[in-house]
Design a protein around this motif. Structure first.
Motif, mmCIF file in Angstrom:
data_model
loop_
_atom_site.group_PDB
_atom_site.id
_atom_site.type_symbol
_atom_site.label_atom_id
_atom_site.label_comp_id
_atom_site.label_asym_id
_atom_site.label_seq_id
_atom_site.Cartn_x
_atom_site.Cartn_y
_atom_site.Cartn_z
ATOM 1 N N GLU A 77 14.227 68.512 -7.211
ATOM 2 C CA GLU A 77 15.688 68.439 -7.355
ATOM 3 C C GLU A 77 16.121 67.069 -7.861
ATOM 4 O O GLU A 77 17.027 66.963 -8.690
ATOM 5 N N ALA A 78 15.474 66.014 -7.367
ATOM 6 C CA ALA A 78 15.807 64.665 -7.833
ATOM 7 C C ALA A 78 15.434 64.503 -9.304
ATOM 8 O O ALA A 78 16.181 63.899 -10.081
ATOM 9 N N PHE A 79 14.299 65.056 -9.725
ATOM 10 C CA PHE A 79 13.916 64.966 -11.136
ATOM 11 C C PHE A 79 14.843 65.793 -12.023
ATOM 12 O O PHE A 79 15.163 65.391 -13.137
ATOM 13 N N ALA A 80 15.266 66.948 -11.530
ATOM 14 C CA ALA A 80 16.216 67.766 -12.292
ATOM 15 C C ALA A 80 17.521 66.995 -12.481
ATOM 16 O O ALA A 80 18.128 67.034 -13.555
ATOM 17 N N TRP A 81 17.956 66.262 -11.445
ATOM 18 C CA TRP A 81 19.166 65.456 -11.576
ATOM 19 C C TRP A 81 18.951 64.336 -12.595
ATOM 20 O O TRP A 81 19.820 64.089 -13.440
ATOM 21 N N LEU A 82 17.806 63.660 -12.538
ATOM 22 C CA LEU A 82 17.525 62.582 -13.493
ATOM 23 C C LEU A 82 17.569 63.101 -14.927
ATOM 24 O O LEU A 82 18.076 62.426 -15.824
ATOM 25 N N ASP A 83 17.032 64.302 -15.146
ATOM 26 C CA ASP A 83 17.050 64.908 -16.474
ATOM 27 C C ASP A 83 18.478 65.233 -16.900
ATOM 28 O O ASP A 83 18.917 64.878 -17.993
ATOM 29 N N SER A 84 19.244 65.875 -16.027
ATOM 30 C CA SER A 84 20.598 66.301 -16.412
ATOM 31 C C SER A 84 21.560 65.123 -16.538
ATOM 32 O O SER A 84 22.492 65.172 -17.335
#
Length: 193
Positions: A77-84
């Motif tokens: 979830e943290a990586f998905a946020w970093l991407d978005s």
């Protein structure tokens, strides 16, 4: 004095065993964690920079820790946020260097996202467009540096440089770097030496 066939075979077996032990010792002594190998070489296209990983390795000061499968969705979830939240990608001024990548793994906090399937990125981040990878090494040292891993080695992005995710836009003044740091600190909290 000549050796009998039995003594020759015994000597060859003994030397072979010693060579095998030397190779295994060097693998476990000099490699901080096992290398990643992917048998699915045909890439799947993805618009997501960080697809859900099959395995996550956290690296601090050259020491690696593999996350449990139950922890992967939380860190993802943290990586998905970093991407978005990333406002774009850019290339690092310095040319890619395998020795510099090894130094980064020894000096900085890193996360390696490993996949059982090879991916080709076709999303919005222009500097990373078209890259194929079996794993991604994300180095957190102020900004997120992304280094693709393909085959058995880390590689340059665009054959020449490193790739950085940016969280600050000079034109609009939009700054998400503090939020990106919080996400990075959250990811780092999973590392237990």
């Amino acid at each position: 004095m000549t050796m009998t066939k039995r003594k020759k075979r015994l000597l060859i077996v003994l030397i072979s065993v010693l060579c095998l032990l030397a190779v295994l010792f060097s693998l476990f002594w000099f490699v901080p964690y096992r290398r990643h190998w992917n048998f699915r070489k045909t890439p799947v296209e993805t618009e997501v920079l960080f697809p859900m990983p099959d395995e996550v390795i956290l690296i601090q000061d050259g020491k690696a820790q593999t996350l449990d499968e139950e922890q992967i969705p939380a860190i993802y979830e943290a990586f998905a946020w970093l991407d978005s939240a990333a406002l774009g990608t850019t290339s690092w001024q310095h040319s890619y260097s395998a020795s510099r990548t090894n130094e980064l793994r020894q000096e900085e906090f890193c996360v390696e996202l490993r996949y059982k399937q090879r991916y080709r990125y076709v999303g919005e981040h222009a500097a990373f467009y078209g890259e194929e990878y079996d794993a991604l090494l994300i180095v957190k040292s102020g900004t997120s540096c992304i280094i693709p891993y393909k085959g058995c080695t880390y590689r340059a992005v665009g054959r020449r440089s490193y790739c950085l995710l940016t969280y600050y836009d000079d034109r609009t003044g939009k700054d998400l770097s503090e939020e990106a740091k919080k996400a990075s600190d959250y990811i780092k909290s999973f590392y237990n030496p």
